[in-house]
Write an enzyme that holds these catalytic residues in place. Sequence first.
Site, short mmCIF file in Angstrom:
data_model
loop_
_atom_site.label_atom_id
_atom_site.label_comp_id
_atom_site.label_asym_id
_atom_site.label_seq_id
_atom_site.Cartn_x
_atom_site.Cartn_y
_atom_site.Cartn_z
N ASP A 290 0.83 -1.19 0.00
CA ASP A 290 0.00 0.00 0.00
C ASP A 290 0.88 1.26 0.00
O ASP A 290 1.92 1.31 0.66
CB ASP A 290 -0.89 -0.04 1.25
CG ASP A 290 -1.73 1.20 1.43
OD1 ASP A 290 -2.50 1.53 0.52
OD2 ASP A 290 -1.60 1.85 2.48
N GLU A 336 1.31 -0.44 -5.07
CA GLU A 336 0.19 0.49 -5.16
C GLU A 336 0.78 1.87 -5.36
O GLU A 336 1.12 2.56 -4.40
CB GLU A 336 -0.67 0.41 -3.89
CG GLU A 336 -2.00 1.14 -4.00
CD GLU A 336 -1.89 2.61 -3.62
OE1 GLU A 336 -2.06 3.46 -4.53
OE2 GLU A 336 -1.64 2.92 -2.45
N ASP A 388 -11.22 2.09 -2.68
CA ASP A 388 -11.31 3.52 -2.36
C ASP A 388 -12.11 4.32 -3.37
O ASP A 388 -12.34 5.51 -3.17
CB ASP A 388 -9.90 4.12 -2.27
CG ASP A 388 -9.17 3.78 -0.98
OD1 ASP A 388 -9.85 3.53 0.04
OD2 ASP A 388 -7.93 3.76 -0.99
#
Length: 494
Positions: A290, A336, A388
């Site tokens: 992430d 990411e 998201d």
Amino acid sequence: MKRESGILLHVSSLPTKYGVGTLGKEAFDFLDFLKQAGQTYWQILPIGPTSYGDSPYQSCSVYAGNPYFVDLETLLEQGLLEPRDLADYPELTGDRVDYGALYAFRLPLLERAYDRGKQVRAAEFAAFRAENPWVEDYGLFMALKRKFGMLPWNQWPAAAATRKPEALERFRAELREDISCYAFIQYLFYEQWDRLAAYAKEHGVKIIGDIPIYVTMDSVEVWQRPELFQLDQNLCPTAVAGCPPDGFSEDGQLWGNPLYDWDAHEAEGFAWWQDRVRAAARFFDVIRIDHFRGLESYWSVPYGDATARNGKWVKGPGMKLVRALKVLPGVEYIAEDLGYMTPEVRQLLADSGFPGMKVLEFGFYGENGDYLPHNAVENCVFYTGTHDNLTLAQWLAEESEETVGKAVKYLGLNQTEGYCRGMIRGGMSTVARIFICQLQDWLELGAEARMNAPGALSASNWSWRLTALPEEALAEEIREMTTRYARTGVERDA
């Protein structure tokens, strides 16, 4: 090469009558669905224990599993729970996770399972504790939180907060049973996870899991090793994590996590990070790092600020950390790399060799041409949207006529095929080696099914879940499109 695809659905979103998805029958049934649909990947979000705000990205431990995911029906079958134990448990079958009910009802049930299992499972439990020494400090941390009214660790009495050896020895003796109970719950989680992971492997399904870049201030890891984080002499952060203002948030996002002292990590050869990744690899076939761009430069916000506006970019460890992670054998990564991109971030991604991410929805905003299907590269993972983002149906309903019009024209969207299906086709047909679609988008669900709205503290965040698993007809439709675009995972000539 292989062209593959998968579906994004967090464990919490699986349907059960106990209020949250678990590692039980419904998870196995979803793996059956993935196999029938010709999918190679099941992508999930972080699986650690959640706390205030219910975000899986804010966990008290990088090693522990979420106790809510321990399946109660499995415990009934094993004799660790009895039907009368569940007599007062409310039926929670709606499309929202009721975290308040879980907090009230779940731990007492798992404590009963511990009371019944600690003797009959004594040998296996002892072996688990010996093989997982992290669980002792985790158990102590949770027992101390309970003892001190669930306060954050840096508000505990000084002897406990600063881990004075004589105090820890005293607390371990005093809280021995509580520590053992928290460890037993982890034993149950790991046992159930291993059964599910073995079933996934039998079905040819690989699990993509998330490793949040930051850890929570109120976590075992910061309590254990405060010197690895940017804390002052009073054990308070000097700066915290976030991201700068952008087109989606005029104040930026204030995450509040303590920032790493990267010099301290480098001095130890990034051993803490290597241990963390080994732990994640214990669960996942592929690890999604992430906020990968934060390894090049991270947004540092002064502690105490109400927004992220006054932050600044600070250089991160870059390839020094990446090299330390790449030496770990058998670990696959996804970077990411979304967010504020710079030439330096692009260079870091290229140097790492990790596949980055492309999000189709972003391709129709402004000049974000990198995200359009014709600009995809083979070494990337292509998404219609992530947890998201707006669901596709929501995006089509709420975005401007101009933005949606670009998608209609570019992808040839039409009512016969359906606009959602046309956008999925756009992602499926790219040269990207892996394509991932949220299950919400295959189901054409709208705003009610959005998983998270970043930067907004909302009760609806992280709470959406299915009321029933998809039907066989959808699996067949997904398989047809997957086969059409050669994403069934079969080896092909490059």
